[in-house]
Design an enzyme around this catalytic site. Structure first.
Site, mmCIF file in Angstrom:
data_model
loop_
_atom_site.group_PDB
_atom_site.id
_atom_site.type_symbol
_atom_site.label_atom_id
_atom_site.label_comp_id
_atom_site.label_asym_id
_atom_site.label_seq_id
_atom_site.Cartn_x
_atom_site.Cartn_y
_atom_site.Cartn_z
ATOM 1 N N GLU A 28 65.364 -9.977 -51.261
ATOM 2 C CA GLU A 28 65.925 -8.204 -52.532
ATOM 3 C C GLU A 28 66.620 -9.260 -53.610
ATOM 4 O O GLU A 28 66.549 -10.274 -53.635
ATOM 5 C CB GLU A 28 66.827 -7.103 -51.776
ATOM 6 N N LYS A 90 68.375 -1.575 -61.812
ATOM 7 C CA LYS A 90 68.552 -1.944 -59.826
ATOM 8 C C LYS A 90 67.327 -0.557 -59.901
ATOM 9 O O LYS A 90 67.752 1.076 -59.874
ATOM 10 C CB LYS A 90 69.787 -1.058 -59.738
ATOM 11 N N VAL A 110 67.344 -2.367 -51.425
ATOM 12 C CA VAL A 110 66.787 -2.877 -50.109
ATOM 13 C C VAL A 110 65.696 -1.724 -49.657
ATOM 14 O O VAL A 110 64.343 -2.145 -49.039
ATOM 15 C CB VAL A 110 68.159 -2.358 -48.594
ATOM 16 N N ASP A 142 75.545 12.380 -51.273
ATOM 17 C CA ASP A 142 75.407 10.784 -51.603
ATOM 18 C C ASP A 142 74.731 10.216 -50.635
ATOM 19 O O ASP A 142 75.793 9.459 -49.550
ATOM 20 C CB ASP A 142 76.366 10.911 -52.654
ATOM 21 N N SER A 144 71.988 6.935 -49.342
ATOM 22 C CA SER A 144 70.812 5.990 -49.930
ATOM 23 C C SER A 144 69.784 5.928 -49.420
ATOM 24 O O SER A 144 69.256 6.423 -48.835
ATOM 25 C CB SER A 144 71.903 4.548 -49.227
ATOM 26 N N ALA A 145 68.980 5.981 -50.397
ATOM 27 C CA ALA A 145 67.400 5.731 -50.572
ATOM 28 C C ALA A 145 67.174 4.985 -49.446
ATOM 29 O O ALA A 145 66.035 4.950 -48.781
ATOM 30 C CB ALA A 145 66.753 5.610 -51.560
ATOM 31 N N ASP A 146 68.142 3.912 -49.054
ATOM 32 C CA ASP A 146 67.931 2.506 -47.718
ATOM 33 C C ASP A 146 67.582 3.289 -46.688
ATOM 34 O O ASP A 146 66.715 2.910 -45.840
ATOM 35 C CB ASP A 146 68.918 2.103 -47.418
ATOM 36 N N LYS A 163 77.366 -1.404 -45.334
ATOM 37 C CA LYS A 163 78.640 -1.620 -46.441
ATOM 38 C C LYS A 163 79.712 -0.972 -46.139
ATOM 39 O O LYS A 163 79.491 0.596 -46.048
ATOM 40 C CB LYS A 163 77.938 -1.565 -47.848
#
Length: 306
Positions: A28, A90, A110, A142, A144-146, A163
């Site tokens: 990435e 980003k 990611v 909230d 993540s789109a990951d 993380k």
């Protein structure tokens, strides 16, 4: 792939490797523009590429440059992203068409790296840690789109776990719902980025790159949609003490809440704050775990090509 050629540039080296059936590992670019200061970001990115080469695979660093979707960028382009730093957008899934149309630059997260890797036909991707379900997501939503990408895009992600600023339990629940297998490399415990362990367990422990390659190949050949997550603990000598790092994380989260930081600004703020609190120790750990993941990803990609 023809419909993508209007937007997609695959470097000559990566294209040749894919055509010849050689191992390729995607990387990435948010780690370059948003992960650390210049020139350390560029040095780290080039070192990661070298580790992949040393382990018998071809690196394909992915980014959006002047609207072009780039799979395999040059050292000059890596330097360009590193120097521009936070000026580079980003880029997650939702940003791709906008940046492409505007002929703008984007550092791929990611999720976006998975999308572009899949477009080019790359099946293995190494990163630091994935995004996940943020703490308090039952109120903020909230997520993540990951995780969504892992549920639908056929790319294996090798990381050091999610993380540790996230809600690890809810992240695992979400991945289970999406049908994403979570593999622990030589561990049954979910690593938590800066630390080698957490209170959570992965779905399966696998002890060799060959074993992981066989499971991933089976998933691809069965036509089951989505990716696979391989969690690779940070090397012992670079791991941080979990009670210490958790205390630093709590402090950073508290400050983010006080400042009203939300959405895509959350992760960069927290990582920068933790770096500040730990006197740079967290950044050193972050770099070492990326090196470790690059090595494992190259070995898995090599086994797949055998």
């Amino acid at each position: 792939m023809d419909q993508f050629n209007k937007y997609l540039d695959v470097s000559a080296e990566v294209k040749a490797a894919l055509e010849e059936g050689k191992p390729v590992v995607a990387l990435e670019s948010t780690i370059i523009s948003h992960g650390m200061p210049y020139p350390q970001n560029v040095e780290t990115a080039l070192q990661v590429e070298q580790i992949i080469r040393d382990n018998g695979a071809v690196p394909a660093t992915i980014a959006i440059i002047k609207g072009r979707l780039k799979v395999g960028i040059s050292p000059n382009e890596i330097d360009y992203l590193g120097k521009k730093g936070l000026e580079v957008a980003k880029a997650s899934r939702r940003d791709v068409p906008i940046l492409t149309a505007a002929k703008a630059d984007g550092a791929t997260t990611v999720a976006t790296t998975m999308i572009l890797a899949a477009m080019a036909g790359i099946k293995v991707f190494a990163t630091g840690g994935i995004g996940g379900v943020h703490r308090g997501a039952e109120v903020t939503m909230d997520i993540s789109a990951d995780l969504e990408e892992l549920g639908m895009t056929p790319v294996m992600v090798v990381c050091a776990g999610a993380k540790s600023i996230l809600d690890l339990g809810l992240t695992l629940e979400y991945l289970e719902t999406k049908g994403v297998p979570v593999i622990g490399y030589q561990t049954k415990t979910l690593p938590a980025f800066y630390t080698r362990d957490s209170e959570f367990h992965v779905d399966y422990r696998m002890d060799t790159p060959k074993e992981i390659a066989e499971a991933w190949t089976a998933k691809l050949e069965l036509g089951l949609k989505g990716g696979m997550l391989v969690t690779n603990p940070i090397p012992k000598e670079y791991a941080m003490e979990s009670s210490y790092i958790n205390k630093c994380i709590e402090e950073a989260i508290e400050e983010a809440e006080e400042k009203g930081i939300k959405g895509k600004e959350t992760t960069p703020f927290l990582l920068a704050k933790i770096k500040e609190i730990t006197g740079g120790e967290s950044l050193d750990s972050n770099i070492q775990l990326v090196f470790n993941n690059a090595k494992l990803a190259a070995q898995i990609a090599g086994e797949m090509c055998k």
